[in-house]
Design an enzyme around this catalytic site. Structure first.
Site, PDB file in Angstrom:
ATOM      1  N   PRO A  85      38.689  33.668  34.844  1.00  0.00           N
ATOM      2  CG  PRO A  85      36.975  32.187  34.896  1.00  0.00           C
ATOM      3  CD  PRO A  85      37.353  33.545  35.210  1.00  0.00           C
ATOM      4  CD  GLU A  86      44.939  34.776  32.762  1.00  0.00           C
ATOM      5  OE1 GLU A  86      45.821  34.368  32.000  1.00  0.00           O
ATOM      6  OE2 GLU A  86      45.147  35.619  33.646  1.00  0.00           O
ATOM      7  CG  HIS A 135      25.815  37.006  41.622  1.00  0.00           C
ATOM      8  ND1 HIS A 135      25.144  38.092  41.108  1.00  0.00           N
ATOM      9  CD2 HIS A 135      26.386  37.435  42.769  1.00  0.00           C
ATOM     10  CE1 HIS A 135      25.333  39.125  41.902  1.00  0.00           C
ATOM     11  NE2 HIS A 135      26.070  38.752  42.925  1.00  0.00           N
ATOM     12  NE  ARG A 176      33.722  42.848  37.189  1.00  0.00           N
ATOM     13  CZ  ARG A 176      34.940  43.261  36.822  1.00  0.00           C
ATOM     14  NH1 ARG A 176      35.993  42.547  37.155  1.00  0.00           N
ATOM     15  NH2 ARG A 176      35.090  44.367  36.142  1.00  0.00           N
ATOM     16  NE  ARG A 197      50.432  43.215  15.689  1.00  0.00           N
ATOM     17  CZ  ARG A 197      49.457  42.780  16.477  1.00  0.00           C
ATOM     18  NH1 ARG A 197      49.251  43.355  17.643  1.00  0.00           N
ATOM     19  NH2 ARG A 197      48.683  41.801  16.096  1.00  0.00           N
TER      20      ARG A 197
END
Length: 269
Positions: free
Chosen positions: A2-3, A90, A109, A150
């Site tokens: 998920p972002e 899970h 995970r 940068r």
DNA sequence: ACGTGATCCTGGAAGC
DNA sequence: TGCTTCCAGGATCACG
């Protein structure tokens, strides 16, 4: 994971079930997520949920004695299910509510986390976060200023949480495609005008994804178990080898900062 | 300060 | 069918 859009969609999905409800029980079936789950999370038991907030990709479930902090890692998802419903594989954390519903954190995970933050405290994970992308504190001017010295690729730069939070691999890929910037380009060698466009594209991409329920690849589901629909809108992410929708050039894949990046060699400069 | 690479973990897909 | 290898929405940490 998920972002940001997926976390925000999760927040919107679970908030109506949690807000105002007293937490009856917190069951930890797997104490080792990314970090050990602190014992203080049990302080929330017996307390009503005051609010469900989001900061970056973290969810904050506020109670009077402190906040439960949830991060979904790469593969986490939150579901609201009746307490009596059998656990899934899970399902690591189950928060039971007086309503008879429960919030479940499922994370194959285990890169996700459950933390505790006392009132007035600031966890180290929040210490050096940049602004929220959907607020006025984030704009092209900020990207331009921070990037001047940068050398790293612009894609890596916009995925840096100190620059702006919540932009992960999918949406960084999509936003750069949308404005035609080559993800490999050194961050310090992009003009202010192009950064203004990029900042707008990030806001627009994230905003649209939230409205569509986020992007479901494998693990992510909304709180009701439905997938997000933004996957249909992805024009670059996951499309290496396919033709660019703008110029028909085959999309290319490259590794930048350990992450796969897809771009169009024809129209991203 | 900045940049890079290893690392945590499971499971699905691809390759042989 | 089964085994092996690679890859995946993140973000910290150690090191040069």
């Amino acid at each position: 994971m998920p972002e940001l859009p997926e976390v925000e969609v999760s927040r919107q999905g679970i908030a109506p079930y949690l807000t105002g409800q007293t937490i009856n029980k917190i069951e930890l079936r797997q104490p080792k997520l990314r970090w050990p789950i602190p014992a203080q999370v049990q302080l929330a038991v017996g307390e009503p949920v005051l609010a469900v907030r989001r900061r970056a990709k973290y969810l904050l479930i506020d109670t009077a004695p402190g906040s439960l902090i949830i991060h979904l890692g790469m593969s986490g998802a939150l579901r609201v299910l009746p307490c009596e419903q059998a656990y899934l594989k899970h399902d690591h954390v189950i928060i039971e509510l007086e309503s008879g519903q429960s919030l479940r954190l499922n994370d194959p995970r285990r890169f996700g986390a459950l933390l505790w933050q006392a009132p007035g405290d600031t966890l180290s994970v929040f210490a050096k976060l940049g602004p929220e992308p959907l607020t006025d504190a984030f704009d092209g001017e900020r990207l331009y200023q921070l990037s001047r010295s940068r050398k790293s690729p612009v894609k890596t730069f916009i995925m840096d949480n100190a620059v702006v939070v919540g932009v992960g691999n999918i949406y960084a890929t999509e936003a750069l495609f949308a404005v035609g910037i080559d993800p490999r380009r050194a961050a310090g060698r992009i003009s202010k005008a192009r950064y203004r466009e990029l900042a707008e594209a990030i806001k627009h991409t994230l905003g649209r994804a939230i409205v569509q329920g986020g992007t479901s690849l494998k693990d992510f589901t909304q709180a009701d178990g439905k997938p997000g629909y933004f996957k249909q809108s992805l024009l670059a992410y996951g499309r290496a080898g396919e033709s660019c929708v703008r110029c028909a050039t085959p999309l290319q894949s490259v590794q930048l900062g350990q992450r796969t990046s897809v771009y169009c060699p024809g129209c991203q400069r």
